[in-house]
Design an enzyme around this catalytic site. Structure first.
Site, PDB file in Angstrom:
ATOM      1  N   GLU A  98      10.569   0.731  10.057  1.00 51.26           N
ATOM      2  CA  GLU A  98      11.564   1.780   9.805  1.00 51.26           C
ATOM      3  C   GLU A  98      10.853   3.102  10.022  1.00 51.26           C
ATOM      4  OE1 GLU A  98      13.421   4.584   8.909  1.00 51.26           O
ATOM      5  OE2 GLU A  98      13.299   4.187   6.760  1.00 51.26           O
ATOM      6  N   LYS A 157       0.849  -1.197   0.000  1.00 57.07           N
ATOM      7  CA  LYS A 157       0.000   0.000   0.000  1.00 57.07           C
ATOM      8  C   LYS A 157       0.880   1.240   0.000  1.00 57.07           C
ATOM      9  CE  LYS A 157      -1.779   2.672   3.053  1.00 57.07           C
ATOM     10  NZ  LYS A 157      -1.843   3.994   2.343  1.00 57.07           N
ATOM     11  N   GLU A 180      10.987  15.316  15.668  1.00 57.14           N
ATOM     12  CA  GLU A 180      11.341  15.270  14.250  1.00 57.14           C
ATOM     13  C   GLU A 180      10.566  16.336  13.475  1.00 57.14           C
ATOM     14  OE1 GLU A 180      12.128  11.825  10.935  1.00 57.14           O
ATOM     15  OE2 GLU A 180      10.324  11.634  12.152  1.00 57.14           O
ATOM     16  N   CYS A 186      14.331  10.495   6.904  1.00 56.53           N
ATOM     17  CA  CYS A 186      14.524  10.133   8.306  1.00 56.53           C
ATOM     18  C   CYS A 186      15.997  10.126   8.706  1.00 56.53           C
ATOM     19  CB  CYS A 186      13.875   8.784   8.612  1.00 56.53           C
ATOM     20  SG  CYS A 186      14.286   7.499   7.433  1.00 56.53           S
TER      21      CYS A 186
END
Length: 477
Positions: A251, A178, A381, A285
């Protein structure tokens, strides 16, 4: 005049299909803020159909020889390379990426990664057979897991799809993937390329939103769920996987520290951190977002980085020197801008700090100094083109601050002293430590983090092994 929107479709059991109930969602080009396509908003019936197709295809694909799987995966890379211009047009509209930069920096890596896993399909090994008990011989089999449910993110939609399907298929698994609801186009394009090569049902794509992803990873049939995404999403997948002991591969986020010592090559550090922090609009990331600079060179470094940031171009994708495109969506643009709007009084914006233009979701390359370890922008983040700078006194403080976040994916050390580099590589609590560089990845080396950056490895033989299970076989002599 109304422009007709392109129609994207799911790819299930070797054919393109609309959602069973006909629902769709609009797909927006983030460089313009305008819709250019519709995609299925898949529900339970679509997920069931895709999983059933993958389950039916699994025995044949599992039993194919590694050489057969290798040849098929190599053909995927060749076919994608042959249609490179088509693919790049789709991916750049999908994400608002600069065309030539994507051609140079992303497509070659994708092709190399696909070809690496094609070869890796033939390289799985185990312990040598032996008689560990008198009269009995033991050996180890590595086997595919089964149907893999995979969810890819929007920052590198095509490349992250490769990181998911390539090791899974190489190991003999079948896949239901997906893509993100905001960037499905390149994954649907990949399905078209792969559908002409793979047996039906081996690779399936279901488009949709967060609920679609939840239906997929919670489905009882897949033996593994793999996701690249936020910490929140990873926790949800881990919790749902625990209900039926599904294997989970995560991840997640990052907050990479770049530790710059007094003896570093400052021009090289500035250039490397600038590029590592602003590439892909910082939507990475592993981005070089959090710089720790020793006090002796701090002021020089900040001044040089601010100057370098001001020279970085964004906003006009037709400019060949445009280094990065827009943020993915208006909500994310608001989130990134919010970090700057909420900066504490002791922080100083050295460069950028504002939206670029009024069309699309562009944000200026931004540098912020004067920050403290407990500031929001240090701990959380940002996932945007924002680099923060802190001043440290000695190595012990640098290590403490570098490790004092919840993420543990990537880091870098900038020094000309070999001993410093080796000590730091040992004590930095991150899945990757770069020395005098930041952000290069190679297919042969593992990518993955610790703590709230998740677990499991992408790329490398470690990534392939994550998509296998180990069986002990013992026979009487």
């Amino acid at each position: 005049m109304t422009t007709e929107l392109r129609r994207l479709r799911n790819y299930i059991d070797g054919e393109f299909r609309d959602a069973a109930d006909g629902r769709t969602t609009e797909v927006v080009n983030p460089a313009t803020g305008e819709a250019y396509a519709t995609a299925p908003l898949s529900g339970a019936a679509d997920v069931d159909a895709a999983v059933a197709a993958a389950e039916a295809a699994f025995p044949t694909w599992r039993d194919a020889t590694p050489g057969t799987r290798q040849q098929a995966i190599l053909k995927i890379a060749d076919a994608l390379e042959a249609r490179a211009d088509e693919f790049l047009a789709v991916e750049c509209e999908n994400c608002g990426k600069p065309l030539e930069l994507t051609r140079q920096e992303e497509l070659p890596m994708m092709l190399d990664q696909i070809r690496f896993f094609a070869g890796a399909a033939r390289m799985l090994d185990g312990k040598a057979a032996g008689e560990y008990m008198e009269g009995l011989t033991s050996f180890v089999r590595r086997e595919p897991i089964g149907v893999c449910a995979q969810v890819a993110p929007w920052n590198y939609p095509a490349m992250m799809a490769v990181w998911k399907f390539a090791p899974a298929l190489a190991a003999g698994n079948t896949v239901v993937l997906k893509p993100s609801d905001t960037t499905p186009a390149s994954t649907v394009f990949l399905a078209e390329v792969m559908g002409a090569i793979l047996p039906k049902g081996v690779f399936n794509v279901v488009c949709g939103d967060r609920d679609t992803g939840r239906l997929l990873v919670e489905h009882r049939t897949p033996a593994m769920a793999s996701i690249t995404g936020s910490v929140r999403a990873g926790m949800e997948v881990a919790a749902s996987g625990a209900k039926d002991l599904k294997r989970v591969h995560l991840e997640l986020g990052g907050k990479a520290p770049c530790v710059v010592f007094d003896d570093a090559d400052i021009p090289a550090a500035v250039e490397g951190i600038r590029d590592g922090g602003f590439f892909n609009a910082g939507q990475d990331c592993t981005a070089a977002t959090r710089v720790l600079v020793q006090e002796g060179v701090h002021d020089e470094f900040v001044q040089a980085l601010a100057k370098a940031a001001a020279e970085v171009k964004t906003g006009d994708l037709s400019d060949e020197d445009c280094f990065y495109g827009p943020l993915n969506n208006p909500t994310h643009l608001e989130k990134v801008a919010g970090f700057i709007d909420r900066l504490p009084a002791h922080a100083k914006v050295e460069a950028g700090g504002e939206r670029v233009g009024d069309r699309g979701y562009f944000y200026a390359p931004t540098v912020v100094s004067g920050l403290k370890q407990d500031d929001e922008i240090i701990q959380n983040e940002v996932f945007g083109p924002v680099i923060t700078v802190q001043k440290f006194t000695d190595e012990a403080q640098a290590v403490q601050w570098a490790n004092d976040v919840e993420y543990a994916l990537a880091s870098s050390v900038w020094t000309t002293d070999h001993g410093t580099a080796m000590r730091m590589s040992r004590v930095l609590d991150f899945g990757c430590v770069w020395i005098n560089t930041h952000i290069p990845l190679v297919a042969e080396m593992p990518h993955g983090g610790f703590k709230k950056s998740g677990y499991g490895k992408d790329l490398s033989m470690y990534g392939l092994e994550d998509y296998t299970r180990v069986k002990h076989v013992m026979t009487a002599l």
